[in-house]
Motif scaffolding. Structure first.
Motif, short mmCIF file in Angstrom:
data_model
loop_
_atom_site.label_atom_id
_atom_site.label_comp_id
_atom_site.label_asym_id
_atom_site.label_seq_id
_atom_site.Cartn_x
_atom_site.Cartn_y
_atom_site.Cartn_z
N UNK B 52 1.03 -1.15 -0.18
CA UNK B 52 0.03 0.02 0.04
C UNK B 52 0.77 1.25 0.06
N UNK B 53 2.02 1.58 0.93
CA UNK B 53 2.85 2.57 1.09
C UNK B 53 3.72 2.63 -0.23
N UNK B 54 3.99 1.68 -0.85
CA UNK B 54 4.74 1.79 -2.22
C UNK B 54 3.73 2.08 -3.17
N UNK B 83 14.18 2.08 -2.29
CA UNK B 83 14.83 3.34 -2.00
C UNK B 83 14.24 4.89 -2.55
N UNK B 84 13.95 4.63 -3.82
CA UNK B 84 13.54 6.11 -4.04
C UNK B 84 12.23 6.33 -3.59
N UNK B 89 9.19 9.68 0.51
CA UNK B 89 8.74 9.81 2.01
C UNK B 89 9.10 10.59 3.01
N UNK B 90 10.44 10.33 3.15
CA UNK B 90 11.09 10.98 4.11
C UNK B 90 11.04 12.69 3.70
N UNK B 115 21.83 8.11 3.98
CA UNK B 115 22.78 8.55 2.81
C UNK B 115 22.10 8.76 1.36
N UNK B 116 20.78 8.17 1.35
CA UNK B 116 19.99 8.19 0.39
C UNK B 116 19.34 9.49 -0.04
#
Lengths: 449, 449
Positions: B52-54, B83-84, B89-90, B115-116
């Motif tokens: 769902x979140x993806x 990662x993307x 989201x962050x 780091x991403x």
């Protein structure tokens, strides 16, 4: 200003200043925030409070009354003030606060106060007095900012500035139609940033949460917390906008509800004032104690039925108090976790079932662990392994019963519409006492005599 | 949208939709608010949550993660994302929320995530990770609006609009000098209403409350509640502005602290997760039960000393459980009222003394009232007036001890710096059990044998 803790020095300073004239007193008071004076009021005599409120500007006096807890009885100060001062202060108070304070007075006192003040204010307060204090209607403030959905940016901004003149702080702007029916909300940021030809209609957000005036305050708090709101609009049955509730009002509700929860779970009437006198405390607690006494007689009657067992094995009466007491503790643990879970969110049938199952397991494991300790004592100290076995079985059995009842009684009470925090603790103590006495006595009578 | 209660139908709808393709799932999810999805997540398997979140836009995904409770472990979802998506989201999360979630991960996972993402965000989050989660620094958000005290209205307004672009909502505008040292606050209303030649310096209010970054979150909540604030600025030791804490963060703190209070007063470790499994529950509760067992042995050893009394008057062992139990109830009542009073405000020495005195009186009156009932039962049912007198005296005596210890133990613990909610209930139960067993047995041994 950084906050500092008030202590006796502060009370003494003000008491000293009260000996002097108004100018000296005012100088000392000016060093305190209104909410600090409200706290210090708790330790001052009634005449001192009246003198201070009569002396200070109405703006500060109204803030002090706002910050006083209900238990400090701001209404007694209000009714004692000179009529002119009183009217000034009421004009300064938020409508919801004024209503809360006035609602504590007798009806003839309410009328006396409301006749004195500006008729528009009196009408608003009278309307609010009709709502139950513990509902959205009783909590809301009718001082809101609202704009018409058909206005353009310039008109809306002028309206917002006009309406905000008299308000301390505002959060959300409400959008209504010509019939005062709520249409949505408008963010101040959006309207400031919008171009001048934009209309309110283009900026209104229709994705918002509202409440009806008769909703219980606990539900309002849950919504505000769940949706992370800073304020929530209150409407009547026809969706007409009545007022709004702000998040700072909700903080007080949460403190109040949490105090009630802790008191109820401990068998104290939720209405007991924390700083009330001994008469109120006796009135609030004695009924519960008498109910408890009745249930204690029930549990004790089980012991009477095993008179012969007690006479021939006196040590069993020491052990049975241990087993009953451990059951009470286990049940209280399960009860606290379950009551708190229920009060934070509703449980589905499946979650309820899993909760009871979990407490069964926890009771069994903790029962066996403590049962082994009791077995060991009976084995070495009393040199009686059969007694040890009796006590092991009784401890395990009682802690299973304790866990299951501690979890299921509040769940059942919730389903049938009774506040789980109120009745749970008496019911479960009775259960764990009865089983806690019965199991060791009955097992002892079968296995040891 | 009016809120509605979520029930099993909602969970089933989503579970059904999970069988279908993304489009169908997205359609069903679009009917729910992010905070509702967060609640429904508690009943979905991990893969479903990740899917769902993806699938949802990062804006909604971040809202869902924000609304999830700590116990639902949003960090497990975050670390599992592509990662993307994770970076997107962050970026959308408030810094304080992102920090809280990331802080639950292992250090190598934290580094992998940081780091991403955008370096500016990573630096802010790293700075916040240094603060203890339960302090002002751990609670604050570094996304604030601040203007320089030397700006004019036009410059300040432009700055406010620019800084507010990325913010969901804002409350207070902070004013700093060239060194980022906090100078005061500015009301948006004041600057909108001001004439264009007015400077920030003329509008700044210096009467405001701030907190240092290392202040405990409970103290922050108390200040916000006491001063009715919507937000509070956080500064370092040099008064440099670090961030702000908003009232909606405090609502979560209050719920957390209140859960802790209820659990602690009931002998459950404050760290126990309400919806945790049986293993956690055993770990959290067994130590308390074993301490309780030790104290119960102490109380029971008193009974052993009166073996002869119990043998010759078996009925006394039924009555002594009643008297000990009533003492426990009375002490719990006094304890709840006192613990709650302490947690709402500090008590002066005089108030503490008065509280203990009040509970002495309440214990005596309730003890005498219940003592008369027990006397009556012994008189008529057991036809033993002397036993009645013994029980009356023991009941009154034990309820006085219960009231005094219930009020004074938490007050003493508070003075010596121990959390009164934790240890109080075990100490007072031991007291009331020991006295509750000793008094009837000792009086009976003197007056009846």
């Amino acid at each position: 200003m950084q906050s500092f803790d008030l202590d006796r020095t502060d009370v003494l300073r003000i008491k000293n200043a009260l000996e002097g004239d108004d100018a000296a007193l005012e100088k000392v008071l000016s060093e305190y925030h209104a909410s600090e004076i409200a706290i210090l009021f708790e330790q001052l005599p009634q005449e001192a409070k009246e003198r201070i409120i009569n002396m200070l500007p109405a703006g500060i006096g109204s803030e002090i009354l706002t910050e006083m807890t209900e238990e400090a009885h701001p209404e007694e100060i209000l009714i004692s003030l000179e009529p002119e001062k009183r009217s000034e202060i009421i004009e300064e108070l938020d409508y919801d606060v004024a209503t809360d304070i006035i609602s504590q007075l007798e009806e003839h006192e309410q009328n006396e106060i409301l006749e004195d003040i500006d008729q528009e204010n009196a009408t608003s307060i009278r309307a609010l007095l009709n709502y139950d204090e513990e509902t959205a209607g009783g909590l809301m403030n009718s001082e809101i900012i609202s704009v018409n959905i058909n206005q353009d940016k310039r008109g809306a901004l002028a309206e917002i500035i006009r309406q905000s003149e008299e308000m301390e702080e505002f959060y959300t702007i409400y959008v209504v139609n010509d019939m005062n029916v709520l249409q949505g909300i408008l963010s101040l940021k959006d309207i400031i940033k919008a171009r001048f030809d934009v209309k309110v209609r283009d900026l209104v957000k229709s994705d918002y949460v509202y409440v009806k005036a008769d909703l219980d305050q606990e539900e309002v708090a849950r919504l505000i917390s769940q949706y992370n709101l800073t304020s929530i609009p209150v409407v009547d049955d026809n969706m007409k906008l009545l007022g709004r509730i702000t998040v700072d009002d909700i903080i007080d509700v949460m403190e109040e509800e949490n105090t009630e929860d802790i008191l109820k779970i401990s068998g104290v009437s939720e209405d007991e004032e924390l700083s009330g006198n001994w008469k109120d405390a006796v009135k609030s607690r004695l009924p519960w104690l008498i109910i408890n006494l009745a249930t204690a007689f029930l549990a004790a009657s089980i012991i009477r039925n095993f008179d012969a067992t007690v006479k021939s094995l006196a040590v069993i009466s020491a052990y049975m108090t241990i087993i009953a007491g451990m059951g009470g503790n286990t049940a209280t643990q399960a009860l606290a976790v379950t009551v708190r879970r229920i009060s934070l969110s509703d449980l589905s049938d499946r979650q309820a079932y899993n909760t009871v199952l979990k407490e069964f397991l926890v009771g069994m494991i903790n029962g066996a662990a403590n049962g082994i300790i009791v077995f060991t004592v009976a084995f070495f100290y009393d040199a009686n392994p059969t007694l040890g076995l009796v006590l092991f079985l009784a401890m395990t059995g009682n802690l299973i019963v304790a866990g299951v009842t501690g979890a299921s009684i509040p769940l059942i009470l919730k389903r049938v519409g009774i506040d789980p925090a109120v009745a749970s603790s008496i019911i479960i103590t009775t259960f764990t006492d009865c089983i806690g006495f019965f199991l060791p006595l009955w097992l002892a009578s079968k296995l040891l005599l």
